[in-house]
Structures are given as C-alpha cells and as structure tokens.
Design a protein around this motif. Structure first.
Motif, PDB file in Angstrom:
ATOM      1  N   THR A  44       0.840  -1.208   0.000  1.00 23.74           N
ATOM      2  CA  THR A  44       0.000   0.000   0.000  1.00 23.74           C
ATOM      3  C   THR A  44       0.869   1.251   0.000  1.00 23.74           C
ATOM      4  OG1 THR A  44      -1.872  -1.058   1.107  1.00 23.74           O
ATOM      5  CG2 THR A  44      -1.711   1.332   1.302  1.00 23.74           C
ATOM      6  N   GLY A  45       1.886   1.245   0.853  1.00 26.65           N
ATOM      7  CA  GLY A  45       2.811   2.379   0.892  1.00 26.65           C
ATOM      8  C   GLY A  45       3.533   2.581  -0.421  1.00 26.65           C
ATOM      9  N   THR A  46       3.898   1.468  -1.061  1.00 25.75           N
ATOM     10  CA  THR A  46       4.578   1.552  -2.361  1.00 25.75           C
ATOM     11  C   THR A  46       3.670   2.164  -3.415  1.00 25.75           C
ATOM     12  OG1 THR A  46       5.898  -0.413  -1.822  1.00 25.75           O
ATOM     13  CG2 THR A  46       5.776   0.226  -4.136  1.00 25.75           C
ATOM     14  N   LEU A  47       2.422   1.696  -3.464  1.00 23.01           N
ATOM     15  CA  LEU A  47       1.469   2.235  -4.428  1.00 23.01           C
ATOM     16  C   LEU A  47       1.159   3.704  -4.149  1.00 23.01           C
ATOM     17  CD1 LEU A  47      -0.983  -0.798  -4.740  1.00 23.01           C
ATOM     18  CD2 LEU A  47       0.676  -0.014  -6.431  1.00 23.01           C
ATOM     19  N   MET A  48       1.106   4.065  -2.862  1.00 19.20           N
ATOM     20  CA  MET A  48       0.830   5.453  -2.507  1.00 19.20           C
ATOM     21  C   MET A  48       1.983   6.381  -2.885  1.00 19.20           C
ATOM     22  SD  MET A  48      -2.186   5.769  -1.422  1.00 19.20           S
ATOM     23  CE  MET A  48      -2.090   7.437  -0.765  1.00 19.20           C
ATOM     24  N   ALA A  49       3.166   5.811  -3.068  1.00 22.27           N
ATOM     25  CA  ALA A  49       4.328   6.626  -3.443  1.00 22.27           C
ATOM     26  C   ALA A  49       4.415   6.850  -4.948  1.00 22.27           C
ATOM     27  CB  ALA A  49       5.612   5.955  -2.953  1.00 22.27           C
ATOM     28  N   LEU A  50       3.582   6.153  -5.718  1.00 21.10           N
ATOM     29  CA  LEU A  50       3.676   6.246  -7.173  1.00 21.10           C
ATOM     30  C   LEU A  50       3.436   7.661  -7.684  1.00 21.10           C
ATOM     31  CD1 LEU A  50       1.919   2.984  -8.448  1.00 21.10           C
ATOM     32  CD2 LEU A  50       4.365   3.532  -8.468  1.00 21.10           C
ATOM     33  N   ASP A  51       2.513   8.388  -7.015  1.00 21.76           N
ATOM     34  CA  ASP A  51       2.224   9.743  -7.488  1.00 21.76           C
ATOM     35  C   ASP A  51       3.451  10.634  -7.397  1.00 21.76           C
ATOM     36  OD1 ASP A  51       1.718   9.666  -4.545  1.00 21.76           O
ATOM     37  OD2 ASP A  51       1.349  11.797  -4.844  1.00 21.76           O
ATOM     38  N   ASN A  52       4.262  10.418  -6.366  1.00 21.55           N
ATOM     39  CA  ASN A  52       5.465  11.238  -6.210  1.00 21.55           C
ATOM     40  C   ASN A  52       6.569  10.809  -7.171  1.00 21.55           C
ATOM     41  OD1 ASN A  52       4.667  12.961  -3.881  1.00 21.55           O
ATOM     42  ND2 ASN A  52       4.431  10.982  -2.898  1.00 21.55           N
ATOM     43  N   VAL A  53       6.617   9.509  -7.499  1.00 20.86           N
ATOM     44  CA  VAL A  53       7.562   9.042  -8.516  1.00 20.86           C
ATOM     45  C   VAL A  53       7.218   9.673  -9.858  1.00 20.86           C
ATOM     46  CG1 VAL A  53       8.425   7.034  -9.773  1.00 20.86           C
ATOM     47  CG2 VAL A  53       7.975   6.856  -7.319  1.00 20.86           C
ATOM     48  N   LEU A  54       5.933   9.644 -10.205  1.00 19.18           N
ATOM     49  CA  LEU A  54       5.490  10.288 -11.444  1.00 19.18           C
ATOM     50  C   LEU A  54       5.798  11.785 -11.427  1.00 19.18           C
ATOM     51  CD1 LEU A  54       2.003   8.588 -12.013  1.00 19.18           C
ATOM     52  CD2 LEU A  54       4.013   8.368 -13.479  1.00 19.18           C
ATOM     53  N   ALA A  55       5.575  12.406 -10.257  1.00 25.88           N
ATOM     54  CA  ALA A  55       5.767  13.851 -10.149  1.00 25.88           C
ATOM     55  C   ALA A  55       7.212  14.261 -10.409  1.00 25.88           C
ATOM     56  CB  ALA A  55       5.334  14.328  -8.764  1.00 25.88           C
ATOM     57  N   LEU A  56       8.180  13.440  -9.966  1.00 27.53           N
ATOM     58  CA  LEU A  56       9.586  13.773 -10.163  1.00 27.53           C
ATOM     59  C   LEU A  56       9.926  13.937 -11.637  1.00 27.53           C
ATOM     60  CD1 LEU A  56      11.449  11.491  -7.576  1.00 27.53           C
ATOM     61  CD2 LEU A  56      11.268  13.985  -7.536  1.00 27.53           C
ATOM     62  N   PHE A  57       9.244  13.182 -12.502  1.00 27.54           N
ATOM     63  CA  PHE A  57       9.539  13.216 -13.934  1.00 27.54           C
ATOM     64  C   PHE A  57       8.555  14.091 -14.709  1.00 27.54           C
ATOM     65  CE2 PHE A  57      11.112   9.165 -12.289  1.00 27.54           C
ATOM     66  CZ  PHE A  57      12.436   9.204 -12.700  1.00 27.54           C
ATOM     67  N   MET A 366       9.495  15.670  -2.411  1.00 26.07           N
ATOM     68  CA  MET A 366       8.824  14.553  -3.083  1.00 26.07           C
ATOM     69  C   MET A 366       9.567  13.241  -2.857  1.00 26.07           C
ATOM     70  SD  MET A 366       7.532  16.229  -6.648  1.00 26.07           S
ATOM     71  CE  MET A 366       6.246  17.482  -6.642  1.00 26.07           C
ATOM     72  N   SER A 367      10.897  13.308  -2.787  1.00 27.46           N
ATOM     73  CA  SER A 367      11.668  12.094  -2.498  1.00 27.46           C
ATOM     74  C   SER A 367      11.268  11.519  -1.143  1.00 27.46           C
ATOM     75  CB  SER A 367      13.164  12.398  -2.521  1.00 27.46           C
ATOM     76  OG  SER A 367      13.584  12.800  -3.801  1.00 27.46           O
ATOM     77  N   ALA A 368      11.050  12.399  -0.181  1.00 29.23           N
ATOM     78  CA  ALA A 368      10.604  11.941   1.136  1.00 29.23           C
ATOM     79  C   ALA A 368       9.243  11.281   1.049  1.00 29.23           C
ATOM     80  CB  ALA A 368      10.554  13.123   2.109  1.00 29.23           C
ATOM     81  N   GLN A 369       8.382  11.827   0.192  1.00 24.48           N
ATOM     82  CA  GLN A 369       7.033  11.287   0.067  1.00 24.48           C
ATOM     83  C   GLN A 369       6.993  10.009  -0.774  1.00 24.48           C
ATOM     84  OE1 GLN A 369       3.943  14.654  -0.283  1.00 24.48           O
ATOM     85  NE2 GLN A 369       5.884  15.722  -0.584  1.00 24.48           N
ATOM     86  N   ILE A 370       8.095   9.677  -1.437  1.00 24.11           N
ATOM     87  CA  ILE A 370       8.247   8.368  -2.069  1.00 24.11           C
ATOM     88  C   ILE A 370       8.777   7.373  -1.040  1.00 24.11           C
ATOM     89  CG2 ILE A 370       9.554   7.064  -3.798  1.00 24.11           C
ATOM     90  CD1 ILE A 370       9.602   9.664  -5.473  1.00 24.11           C
ATOM     91  N   PHE A 371       9.739   7.818  -0.262  1.00 21.97           N
ATOM     92  CA  PHE A 371      10.427   6.961   0.696  1.00 21.97           C
ATOM     93  C   PHE A 371       9.547   6.565   1.882  1.00 21.97           C
ATOM     94  CE2 PHE A 371      12.715   7.246   4.802  1.00 21.97           C
ATOM     95  CZ  PHE A 371      13.527   6.119   4.723  1.00 21.97           C
ATOM     96  N   THR A 372       8.839   7.544   2.460  1.00 15.15           N
ATOM     97  CA  THR A 372       8.200   7.285   3.750  1.00 15.15           C
ATOM     98  C   THR A 372       6.967   6.382   3.690  1.00 15.15           C
ATOM     99  OG1 THR A 372       7.687   8.365   5.861  1.00 15.15           O
ATOM    100  CG2 THR A 372       6.667   9.321   3.894  1.00 15.15           C
ATOM    101  N   PRO A 373       6.114   6.418   2.658  1.00 13.71           N
ATOM    102  CA  PRO A 373       4.997   5.471   2.664  1.00 13.71           C
ATOM    103  C   PRO A 373       5.459   4.017   2.609  1.00 13.71           C
ATOM    104  CG  PRO A 373       4.589   7.242   1.106  1.00 13.71           C
ATOM    105  CD  PRO A 373       6.024   7.338   1.503  1.00 13.71           C
ATOM    106  N   ILE A 374       6.598   3.792   1.944  1.00 16.65           N
ATOM    107  CA  ILE A 374       7.111   2.424   1.824  1.00 16.65           C
ATOM    108  C   ILE A 374       7.703   1.959   3.147  1.00 16.65           C
ATOM    109  CG2 ILE A 374       8.778   0.947   0.631  1.00 16.65           C
ATOM    110  CD1 ILE A 374       8.525   2.868  -1.774  1.00 16.65           C
ATOM    111  N   LEU A 375       8.590   2.775   3.739  1.00 18.28           N
ATOM    112  CA  LEU A 375       9.235   2.367   4.993  1.00 18.28           C
ATOM    113  C   LEU A 375       8.224   2.305   6.143  1.00 18.28           C
ATOM    114  CD1 LEU A 375      11.679   1.646   6.664  1.00 18.28           C
ATOM    115  CD2 LEU A 375      12.172   4.094   6.932  1.00 18.28           C
ATOM    116  N   SER A 376       7.397   3.340   6.289  1.00 21.31           N
ATOM    117  CA  SER A 376       6.416   3.326   7.378  1.00 21.31           C
ATOM    118  C   SER A 376       5.399   2.204   7.166  1.00 21.31           C
ATOM    119  CB  SER A 376       5.704   4.670   7.489  1.00 21.31           C
ATOM    120  OG  SER A 376       4.963   4.967   6.315  1.00 21.31           O
TER     121      SER A 376
END
Length: 427
Positions: A44-57, A366-376
């Motif tokens: 769930t955290g990984t999927l929630m981080a997808l928007d920020n991965v997309l945003a970086l590019f 945004m990097s933090a918002q990619i990292f933290t949903p996955i780790l938390s």
C-alpha cells in the motif's frame, strides 16, 4: 502598486482544486487498497508513493512544455482545463472499481487520475507568477496557499459527513463532491481569467521594474560559497526529514484510526481537519513572528511542536477528543515550517536561478514522500500499527538536528505594510 486580490483569488482556484484532490487521495485510496483489495501495508505504501515518482519526472516536463507553447487561451490554461477534465472523468471510475472489487479498473483509473493531475499541476502553480508583478508575488503566494488549505478542509469535511460508518462504505458521494469542486473551480477560473491579456500587462509592468538582488549582479559562472552550500545541504536534508515524518501521518492516519482506535466511517478526518484549520489560522501570526525573530528560529519552534505532537499521539490507545488538541499543535508546527522553509532555500539563490532552487526544494520533499509510505508501511505491516507516531517522532527529531546546522538563508525582512507580505521571500 497594490495586489489585485480578486484576480489572485481566481488564480488560486486551480490550487484549491489540486489540494482538494490530494487530500482525497491521501485519505481514501489507502483505505480502498487495504479494505477492498486486501493489500498489505508495505505494498500500500509503495502504491501510494507512485504519485510522487510520477511527479519527479512529469512535473518538470509539463511545466517546461507549458513554457514553450502559446495558444489563444494562453500557455497554462489549456493544461489546466485538459488535466482537470481527464482527472474528473477518471476519478469517478475509482469508486466504481471499489464497489465492484475490480482491481484492474481501479489501477487503470487511478493511473489516469495521477497522470492527468501531473499534466496541470506545474502549469497551475506557474500561473500565479505569470500573472502577478514580481514585487507582489510573495503576497499573492500567501493567498494561494490559504486557498489550497481551504480546498483540503473542504475534502476533509466531506469525508467526515459523507462516508457512512460501515465496514465497506461506498465512496461515490465523496468522489463526486470533490470532482464537482474541481470542475466548478476551473470553470470559474477560465471565465474570470484571460491569461494572454493579463500576461502581457504584467510583462510590461515587470519591464519597468529595475529592482535587482545584489546576487543578480554576480557572474552566473561564480560558484556558491562553501559555507552557504553546506547550509543548503543541511536545509535540504531537513526538508526531506520533516516531510518523511509528516507524510507518514497523513498517508497512514486513516488506517491507524480505523484499526487501532476502531473509528468508523470518516470520523478520522476530524483530527486532520483540525490540523489543517489550525494551520490556516496560524499563517498570518507565523508570518509576523518569523518577520521579528527570523525564519530559522520559527522553523525550529515548528519542529519542536511537531515532535511534541507526535510524541503525545503515541499515548492515545483509543480515540479521545483530546487528540484534536494534539493535531492542533501539529497544524501550528507545520505552518511554521512550510511558511519559512521554501523562502530559506530561495534566499540562497540568485533571482536568475530561483527555478533551479525551487526544483531542489520539490525534489527533496517529493523524495521523502516516495520513501516514507514504503518504509512506514513496512513497519506498520511487519511490526505494529503503533510504530506510526514513534516513526514520525524520530524523523522529526532528526530534522531538528540538521536544521541546527543551517546558518544561512535566515534574513529578517524589513517590516511590511501588510502582514501577508511576511509569508515568503521577496522576488
């Protein structure tokens, strides 16, 4: 010259619609992933981080693309209209996929929503400086931020009122309410704002302005002083760390409240609404405070408030109205940080490369918002949901440590005629 408040209000409608959607995304999508499709916390955290991965590019791509085009409707307006239209249509497929438990439809529709939001996010943000004279952008940015908070409050209020207290609620009404607000906001913006005409007027005004920062007189080839570069590095690290702490709460709190506190329906939104509402009320006082004591001290005070609220949140074993008081301090602390951190980054730049440093700010946040949903999410799934508040507390304290090492970017501005002008750095 005075700011055109009416014009700025209409420009801010785009940011209001964006903030309204992301509040919906952060709170409802994790519940659908977990409750409807049975997806674990790490995934769930990984999927929630997808928007920020997309945003970086995608955000830099569409922002640059909107710089280069020119249409009868302007540079930014076509992106705003097209992006909003696709977002509103595709987001209404999400509750349909939830009701039918169709994961393929859910994944495709959510992907379309995230893509469409990326289409107009950067152009919508760029519209304000395009249509605002340089010396008034700080005041205008304060109004834009306030309108974004109003959009977030609207969504939280709708979540609280429209989501029924049942195990598998139907989310159609809340998605419909947010979609209506997004569509209505952009229609009013397009009717009220004539981008090409206004951009020409502002361009003429900007040509008449000869005020330049002393940094602009430096050669573009000159490198940044090592001490300033060191401060910038620690400040960017701080931004990463406090976003890591804060975003863990915003993306996981809906699940935490339903699982640990056994809250039903949209009751969890009340605490988040208190935090956002308190932040709105805090913006102007914090602008005044930072103008008197400096940005760094104000940010440190905000970090201490945030850390204290995370620490206290851990001790609530069940829901209590007192949690709203804790989240009120969270809102004040976050306002103190968000009002002052971006200006500190830009303070270390020349006016000619503000865009570059703005990009650095968003890269780290945004990097933090990619990292933290996955780790938390991994910690929530494999250890305990009760790790959420300690996790945020630790990262918040780490941001305090790095912030103490920042020694530049903390100019105390001259007293302004309007308190709104304290919100941001002078352009």
């Amino acid at each position: 010259m005075k700011l055109n408040y009416k014009r700025t209000f209409f420009i801010g409608l785009a940011f209001l619609s964006i903030s309204s959607f992301w509040q919906l995304y952060d709170n409802i999508i994790p519940l659908i992933l977990h409750n409807t499709f049975g997806i674990g916390e790490t995934m769930t955290g990984t999927l929630m981080a997808l928007d920020n991965v997309l945003a970086l590019f995608l955000l830099p791509f569409f922002g640059t693309l909107s710089d280069k085009i020119n249409t009868p409707f302007g540079k930014r307006t076509p992106f705003i209209v097209i992006g909003t239209t696709i977002a509103v249509i595709s987001m209404m497929l999400v509750p349909m996929a939830n009701s039918s438990q169709n994961f393929a439809l859910f994944f495709i529709s959510l992907g379309l929503v995230l893509l469409s939001m990326s289409i107009y996010r950067s152009p919508a943000v760029a519209l304000m400086p395009d249509l605002t004279p340089k010396n008034l952008r700080s005041k205008a940015n304060s109004i834009i931020n306030l309108m974004g908070a109003v959009g977030a409050i609207f969504t939280l209020l709708m979540i609280s009122l429209l989501i029924p207290k049942e195990a598998s609620p139907n989310y159609t009404s809340i998605f419909l309410a947010v979609a209506f607000l997004m569509l209505f906001s952009v229609i009013i913006l397009v009717i009220a704002i004539r981008e090409n005409r206004l951009s020409k007027e502002v361009a003429i005004i900007n040509l008449d302005e000869n005020e330049k920062s002393h940094l602009d007189d430096l050669s573009p080839s000159m490198t940044m002083n090592k001490d300033i570069k060191r401060s910038l590095g620690f400040l960017l690290a701080s931004i990463f760390l406090w976003f890591t702490a804060y975003n863990a709460i915003t993306t996981a709190f809906s699940r935490y409240a339903t699982i640990v506190w056994n809250l039903k329906g949209g009751g969890f939104a009340n605490a988040l609404m208190v935090a956002t509402g308190t932040a709105i009320l805090s913006y102007i006082p914090i602008g005044i405070i930072s103008g008197n004591i400096g940005r760094k001290k104000t940010i440190i005070g905000g970090i201490l408030l945030m850390s204290g609220s995370y620490f206290c949140g851990f001790f609530f074993k069940s829901y209590s109205p007192l949690i709203n008081l804790v989240f009120a301090f969270t809102g004040i602390g976050w306002a103190a940080i968000s009002v002052n951190s971006y200006p500190m980054v830009v303070e270390m730049s020349r006016n000619s490369d503000i865009g570059k440093y703005t990009g650095l700010y968003y890269t780290f946040s945004m990097s933090a918002q990619i990292f933290t949903p996955i780790l938390s999410g991994f910690l929530l799934e494999n250890i305990s949901y009760k790790t959420l508040f300690p996790y945020s507390f630790v990262f918040s304290l780490l941001s305090l440590c790095t912030m103490l090492m920042v020694h530049h970017g903390d100019s105390i501005p001259v007293k302004k005629k309007s308190t709104l002008e304290h919100f941001d750095i002078e352009d």
